[in-house]
Design a protein around this motif. Structure first.
Motif, mmCIF file in Angstrom:
data_model
loop_
_atom_site.group_PDB
_atom_site.id
_atom_site.type_symbol
_atom_site.label_atom_id
_atom_site.label_comp_id
_atom_site.label_asym_id
_atom_site.label_seq_id
_atom_site.Cartn_x
_atom_site.Cartn_y
_atom_site.Cartn_z
ATOM 1 N N GLN A 1 0.851 -1.180 0.000
ATOM 2 C CA GLN A 1 0.000 0.000 0.000
ATOM 3 C C GLN A 1 0.883 1.225 0.000
ATOM 4 O OE1 GLN A 1 -3.246 0.231 2.687
ATOM 5 N NE2 GLN A 1 -3.638 -1.968 2.698
ATOM 6 N N LYS A 2 0.470 2.221 -0.758
ATOM 7 C CA LYS A 2 1.242 3.458 -0.807
ATOM 8 C C LYS A 2 0.311 4.640 -0.665
ATOM 9 C CE LYS A 2 5.480 2.423 -3.157
ATOM 10 N NZ LYS A 2 6.408 2.836 -4.216
ATOM 11 N N GLY A 3 0.860 5.746 -0.255
ATOM 12 C CA GLY A 3 0.055 6.953 -0.080
ATOM 13 C C GLY A 3 0.706 8.151 -0.714
ATOM 14 N N HIS A 4 -0.133 9.095 -1.114
ATOM 15 C CA HIS A 4 0.341 10.308 -1.783
ATOM 16 C C HIS A 4 -0.657 11.399 -1.420
ATOM 17 C CE1 HIS A 4 2.232 12.585 -5.027
ATOM 18 N NE2 HIS A 4 1.039 12.899 -5.458
ATOM 19 N N ASP A 5 -0.344 12.188 -0.363
ATOM 20 C CA ASP A 5 -1.302 13.153 0.177
ATOM 21 C C ASP A 5 -2.525 12.375 0.655
ATOM 22 O OD1 ASP A 5 -2.894 16.209 -1.035
ATOM 23 O OD2 ASP A 5 -2.433 15.472 0.962
ATOM 24 N N LYS A 6 -3.698 12.640 0.145
ATOM 25 C CA LYS A 6 -4.886 11.890 0.567
ATOM 26 C C LYS A 6 -5.285 10.873 -0.497
ATOM 27 C CE LYS A 6 -6.656 15.434 3.641
ATOM 28 N NZ LYS A 6 -7.718 16.408 3.929
ATOM 29 N N ILE A 7 -4.345 10.531 -1.352
ATOM 30 C CA ILE A 7 -4.575 9.515 -2.364
ATOM 31 C C ILE A 7 -3.667 8.337 -2.044
ATOM 32 C CG2 ILE A 7 -4.449 8.961 -4.811
ATOM 33 C CD1 ILE A 7 -4.858 11.918 -5.413
ATOM 34 N N SER A 8 -4.240 7.166 -1.913
ATOM 35 C CA SER A 8 -3.466 5.968 -1.595
ATOM 36 C C SER A 8 -3.907 4.834 -2.487
ATOM 37 C CB SER A 8 -3.633 5.597 -0.119
ATOM 38 O OG SER A 8 -4.985 5.321 0.162
ATOM 39 N N ALA A 9 -3.135 3.762 -2.494
ATOM 40 C CA ALA A 9 -3.465 2.622 -3.346
ATOM 41 C C ALA A 9 -3.012 1.337 -2.682
ATOM 42 C CB ALA A 9 -2.831 2.768 -4.723
ATOM 43 N N SER A 10 -3.685 0.254 -3.051
ATOM 44 C CA SER A 10 -3.313 -1.071 -2.560
ATOM 45 C C SER A 10 -3.177 -2.015 -3.740
ATOM 46 C CB SER A 10 -4.376 -1.594 -1.591
ATOM 47 O OG SER A 10 -5.608 -1.770 -2.269
ATOM 48 N N PHE A 11 -2.460 -3.112 -3.517
ATOM 49 C CA PHE A 11 -2.218 -4.093 -4.571
ATOM 50 C C PHE A 11 -2.458 -5.463 -3.973
ATOM 51 C CE2 PHE A 11 -0.873 -6.439 -7.945
ATOM 52 C CZ PHE A 11 0.481 -6.634 -8.174
ATOM 53 N N ASN A 12 -3.496 -6.146 -4.432
ATOM 54 C CA ASN A 12 -3.811 -7.490 -3.973
ATOM 55 C C ASN A 12 -3.345 -8.467 -5.042
ATOM 56 O OD1 ASN A 12 -5.090 -10.001 -3.428
ATOM 57 N ND2 ASN A 12 -6.638 -8.954 -2.196
ATOM 58 N N GLU A 13 -2.183 -9.063 -4.786
ATOM 59 C CA GLU A 13 -1.556 -9.916 -5.792
ATOM 60 C C GLU A 13 -2.405 -11.158 -6.089
ATOM 61 O OE1 GLU A 13 2.321 -11.103 -4.600
ATOM 62 O OE2 GLU A 13 3.068 -11.213 -6.645
ATOM 63 N N LYS A 14 -3.039 -11.713 -5.051
ATOM 64 C CA LYS A 14 -3.828 -12.931 -5.240
ATOM 65 C C LYS A 14 -5.023 -12.671 -6.135
ATOM 66 C CE LYS A 14 -2.665 -15.526 -1.061
ATOM 67 N NZ LYS A 14 -3.187 -16.129 0.184
ATOM 68 N N LYS A 15 -5.643 -11.514 -5.967
ATOM 69 C CA LYS A 15 -6.818 -11.172 -6.776
ATOM 70 C C LYS A 15 -6.424 -10.476 -8.080
ATOM 71 C CE LYS A 15 -10.228 -10.736 -3.068
ATOM 72 N NZ LYS A 15 -11.255 -9.846 -2.430
ATOM 73 N N GLN A 16 -5.145 -10.209 -8.268
ATOM 74 C CA GLN A 16 -4.648 -9.506 -9.461
ATOM 75 C C GLN A 16 -5.402 -8.186 -9.622
ATOM 76 O OE1 GLN A 16 -4.117 -13.930 -11.115
ATOM 77 N NE2 GLN A 16 -5.455 -12.614 -12.257
ATOM 78 N N GLN A 17 -5.456 -7.462 -8.524
ATOM 79 C CA GLN A 17 -6.271 -6.258 -8.508
ATOM 80 C C GLN A 17 -5.591 -5.161 -7.704
ATOM 81 O OE1 GLN A 17 -10.486 -6.882 -7.529
ATOM 82 N NE2 GLN A 17 -10.377 -5.151 -6.140
ATOM 83 N N SER A 18 -5.763 -3.932 -8.161
ATOM 84 C CA SER A 18 -5.292 -2.784 -7.404
ATOM 85 C C SER A 18 -6.443 -1.806 -7.240
ATOM 86 C CB SER A 18 -4.133 -2.101 -8.135
ATOM 87 O OG SER A 18 -3.707 -0.949 -7.445
ATOM 88 N N SER A 19 -6.454 -1.109 -6.136
ATOM 89 C CA SER A 19 -7.483 -0.103 -5.886
ATOM 90 C C SER A 19 -6.825 1.221 -5.526
ATOM 91 C CB SER A 19 -8.414 -0.552 -4.758
ATOM 92 O OG SER A 19 -9.126 -1.717 -5.121
ATOM 93 N N LEU A 20 -7.388 2.297 -6.056
ATOM 94 C CA LEU A 20 -6.918 3.653 -5.756
ATOM 95 C C LEU A 20 -7.969 4.314 -4.874
ATOM 96 C CD1 LEU A 20 -4.612 5.701 -6.582
ATOM 97 C CD2 LEU A 20 -6.276 6.619 -8.219
ATOM 98 N N TYR A 21 -7.536 4.853 -3.733
ATOM 99 C CA TYR A 21 -8.447 5.449 -2.765
ATOM 100 C C TYR A 21 -8.219 6.961 -2.730
ATOM 101 C CZ TYR A 21 -8.358 0.593 -1.212
ATOM 102 O OH TYR A 21 -8.405 -0.768 -1.174
ATOM 103 N N LEU A 22 -9.287 7.713 -2.960
ATOM 104 C CA LEU A 22 -9.214 9.169 -2.866
ATOM 105 C C LEU A 22 -10.061 9.588 -1.665
ATOM 106 C CD1 LEU A 22 -9.547 8.376 -6.209
ATOM 107 C CD2 LEU A 22 -8.680 10.715 -6.246
#
Lengths: 116, 111
Positions: free
Chosen positions: B54-75
């Motif tokens: 998981q990474k963050g950039h101000d109030k924008i962050s993201a996660s990477f779920n390798e098992k599901k082959q999916q990433s989500s961006l959170y604002l």
């Protein structure tokens, strides 16, 4: 620090004409690439290069040529323009390291090309 | 294989939260996130390299779920300046293919 510079910003071509889109970067990035962006289709890779003298094809290379004689420059040539090549073209560069996928890409401001 | 982004578009008010998803049918090595404002070049936001990262950039962050082959961006607590089109770019594990971009999610933040 200029980053990635693309010229021209706008261009109108007639079908069958040829032209070169210029791309230059001053960040000493080894990796450079060309994308085209069409509505609803995201960015599609045309050609890319991992260093001077090395180029390879991307997803949609037909009708385009590239060369990389220096680290800084990566021009894209349209051989015989067709209306299907109407698009916005972006040049992007990044560090290479062990792989360019470990680094973010820096994009140029784009060239909006219309072929009539 | 182009990653699939959802939703295609989202409209929210200033201060509201949003989640943008990026899914692939292939095992992924890395996921990039970019934001593009109208008429401008895409701008790099962040890159995720490891499953679960998981990474963050101000109030924008993201996660990477390798098992599901999916990433989500959170604002979080969206600002007007967050408006734009968000693209994910994915690199498939073990593939010679280059970074492949999704078709984008158009985010509009209203006052």
């Amino acid at each position: 620090n200029a980053g990635v510079t693309q010229t021209p910003k706008f261009q109108v071509l007639k079908t069958g004409q040829s032209m070169t889109l210029q791309c230059a970067q001053d960040m000493n990035h080894e990796y450079m690439s060309w994308y085209r962006q069409d509505p609803g289709m995201g960015l599609r890779l045309i050609h890319y290069s991992v260093g001077a003298g090395i180029t390879d094809q991307g997803e949609v290379p037909n009708g385009y040529n590239v060369s990389r004689s220096t680290t800084e420059d990566f021009p894209l040539r349209l051989l015989s323009a067709a209306p299907s090549q109407t698009s916005v073209y972006f040049c992007a560069s990044s560090y290479l390291g062990r792989t360019q996928f470990n680094y973010g890409y820096t994009f140029g401001s784009g060239t909006r090309l219309t072929v009539v | 294989q182009q990653p699939v982004q959802s939703p295609q578009a989202v409209i929210l008010r200033e201060g509201e939260d949003a989640v943008i998803n990026c899914s692939s049918s292939k095992a992924l090595y890395s996921v990039h996130w970019y934001r593009q404002k109208h008429g401008e070049a895409p701008v790099f936001l962040m890159i995720l390299l490891k499953g679960g990262e998981q990474k963050g950039h101000d109030k924008i962050s993201a996660s990477f779920n390798e098992k599901k082959q999916q990433s989500s961006l959170y604002l979080t607590a969206s600002q007007l300046s967050y408006s734009g089109t968000y693209f994910c770019g994915t690199k498939e594990r073990g593939s010679a293919r280059q970074l492949t971009f999704g078709s984008g999610t158009q985010l509009t933040v209203l006052p």
